[in-house]
Design an enzyme around this catalytic site. Structure first.
Site, short mmCIF file in Angstrom:
data_model
loop_
_atom_site.label_atom_id
_atom_site.label_comp_id
_atom_site.label_asym_id
_atom_site.label_seq_id
_atom_site.Cartn_x
_atom_site.Cartn_y
_atom_site.Cartn_z
N GLU A 60 -110.39 1.14 36.29
CA GLU A 60 -109.33 0.58 35.45
C GLU A 60 -107.97 1.07 35.99
O GLU A 60 -107.20 0.31 36.56
CB GLU A 60 -109.51 1.03 33.99
N GLY B 263 -110.69 8.97 29.20
CA GLY B 263 -109.49 9.75 29.54
C GLY B 263 -108.79 9.25 30.79
O GLY B 263 -109.04 8.14 31.26
N ASP C 229 -111.60 -2.93 23.19
CA ASP C 229 -111.14 -1.58 23.54
C ASP C 229 -110.43 -0.94 22.35
O ASP C 229 -110.72 0.18 21.96
CB ASP C 229 -110.20 -1.62 24.76
N ASP D 137 -110.34 5.83 17.53
CA ASP D 137 -108.96 6.30 17.33
C ASP D 137 -107.91 5.28 17.79
O ASP D 137 -106.72 5.50 17.60
CB ASP D 137 -108.73 7.67 18.01
N HIS E 265 -115.98 5.21 31.73
CA HIS E 265 -114.77 4.47 32.09
C HIS E 265 -114.49 4.67 33.58
O HIS E 265 -114.42 5.81 34.05
CB HIS E 265 -113.55 5.00 31.33
N HIS F 252 -117.55 -1.92 23.45
CA HIS F 252 -116.49 -1.00 23.87
C HIS F 252 -115.29 -1.09 22.92
O HIS F 252 -114.41 -1.92 23.08
CB HIS F 252 -116.07 -1.36 25.31
N HIS G 124 -112.75 1.82 20.65
CA HIS G 124 -112.47 3.23 20.34
C HIS G 124 -112.05 3.38 18.88
O HIS G 124 -111.14 2.68 18.42
CB HIS G 124 -111.34 3.75 21.23
ZN LIG Z 1 -111.94 2.35 26.58
#
Ligand SMILES: [Zn+2]
Length: 350
Positions: free
Chosen positions: A201, A171, A279, A24, A198, A20, A22
């Site tokens: 969280e 998102g 993450d 960006d 996701h 996991h 990302h």
């Molecule tokens: Zn994430």
């Protein structure tokens, strides 16, 4: 400082799996140099890193803006992906699944397939340069309507033989229920694409239940708020769901107060299948080696825990069986043998 890790071992050379992370949120300084935009460390931190504590997940997502603004051209996407893989390799990661939302890289006029061509070129270059394994997860977004997310699923299907290993839902969890995009994930299952999502969280067990029942993922991104419900913990275990846990990221967005309050150790002791992830490597900023030092410091985790959870990560990676065997063997070898694995059983309930 989140946790003072003085005195903990250096895990950089230990083999690790990351499921996991990302793209960006993980723009490397080297990528900016290669793109002809050299930047010093202080400016890099100031512009591309979120505050150590954000007010909300939404606040954190807004901090991704500057990185995302860079990632709008084919060279930027190619170089950023390659440099992320180099950073993963330098951190001791031997297999990673890197995720991104293709629609968010189209502000410079790139089409979805052009975005994929650039990212997969970077993926291949990174894999060739480092020798590590890496695949891509394409993210549908909660705040997009199904007619915008469906093309992402079709895109994942088209690029599956060229680096894509599955799809994700990402998102704003608190503001957008997953139900809106149920048909999108029905299509993913129809195409045989592995699904992670996701949940649990920014919202609690009800959001987890919605995602599990409507989207039928094999893994959950985060899922940490399952700790609020005994029923949910039992359900996750019964369905053999894997939790991709990112402790520092959860602290940064305020899901838990202090690192020591994070439920990862309790979830581990309850026998849930989970992996340790960053993450975000730049927006945090963070490495997996640093995350391991924090776990060692706060919860006393040692080789047994780290090997066990890396083996769980391989078991739930979106990879063919042959690839999993080779990774597992490297993990066992690198961490010093299988007898190091701590058996986490329900008998150890806290
Ligand atoms: Zn994430």
């Amino acid at each position: 400082m989140l946790v003072d890790v003085t005195g903990t071992p250096d895990f950089t050379r230990k083999p690790k799996i990351e499921l996991h992370v990302h793209l960006d949120c993980s723009l490397m300084k080297n990528a900016l140099h290669r793109l002809g935009e050299p930047i010093n460390e202080a400016d890099f931190r100031r512009i591309y890193t979120a505050p150590e504590r954000c007010d909300s997940l939404l606040d954190y997502l807004n901090a991704i803006g500057p990185s995302c603004a860079v990632l709008q051209t084919a060279p930027a996407l190619r170089i950023a992906t390659e440099e992320l893989i180099r950073a993963l390799a330098a951190d001791g990661v031997i297999y990673a699944e890197i995720r991104f939302a293709p629609h968010t890289h189209r502000n410079g006029g790139l089409g979805l397939d052009a975005v994929m061509a650039a990212v997969t070129e970077g993926l291949m270059a990174g894999r060739a340069a480092t020798g590590i394994g890496a695949g891509l997860l394409l993210c549908a977004l909660r705040d997009y309507p199904p007619d915008r997310n469906l093309p992402v699923i079709e895109l994942a299907h088209r690029w599956r033989d060229r680096g894509v290993v599955g799809v994700d839902l990402a998102g704003d969890e608190a503001g957008h229920p997953a139900a809106t995009n149920r048909a999108v994930f029905d299509r993913a299952h129809e195409l045989g694409l592995p699904v992670t999502a996701h949940a649990g969280e920014a919202a609690g067990p009800d959001s987890l239940r919605e995602v599990i029942e409507l989207l039928a993922p094999a893994r959950i991104g985060h899922g940490v708020r399952a700790i609020e419900s005994e029923d949910m913990l039992a359900e996750i275990k019964a369905r053999n769901l894997h939790l991709e846990i990112c402790p520092s990221s959860n602290i940064q967005v305020g899901v838990f107060g202090a690192y020591g309050d994070h439920p990862i150790d309790r979830l581990s002791r309850r026998g849930l299948s989970l992996s340790i992830n960053t993450d975000a490597r730049t927006v945090a900023p963070l490495s997996l080696s640093l995350e391991y030092r924090r776990l060692a410091k706060c919860f006393g985790w040692q080789t047994g825990e780290f090997l066990a959870h890396n083996l769980e990560a391989v078991r739930h990676a979106f990879l063919p069986a042959a690839g999993k065997e080779a990774l597992s063997a490297r993990l066992v070898d690198g961490w010093g043998g299988k007898d190091q694995v701590v058996a986490r059983t329900s008998a150890q309930r806290l």
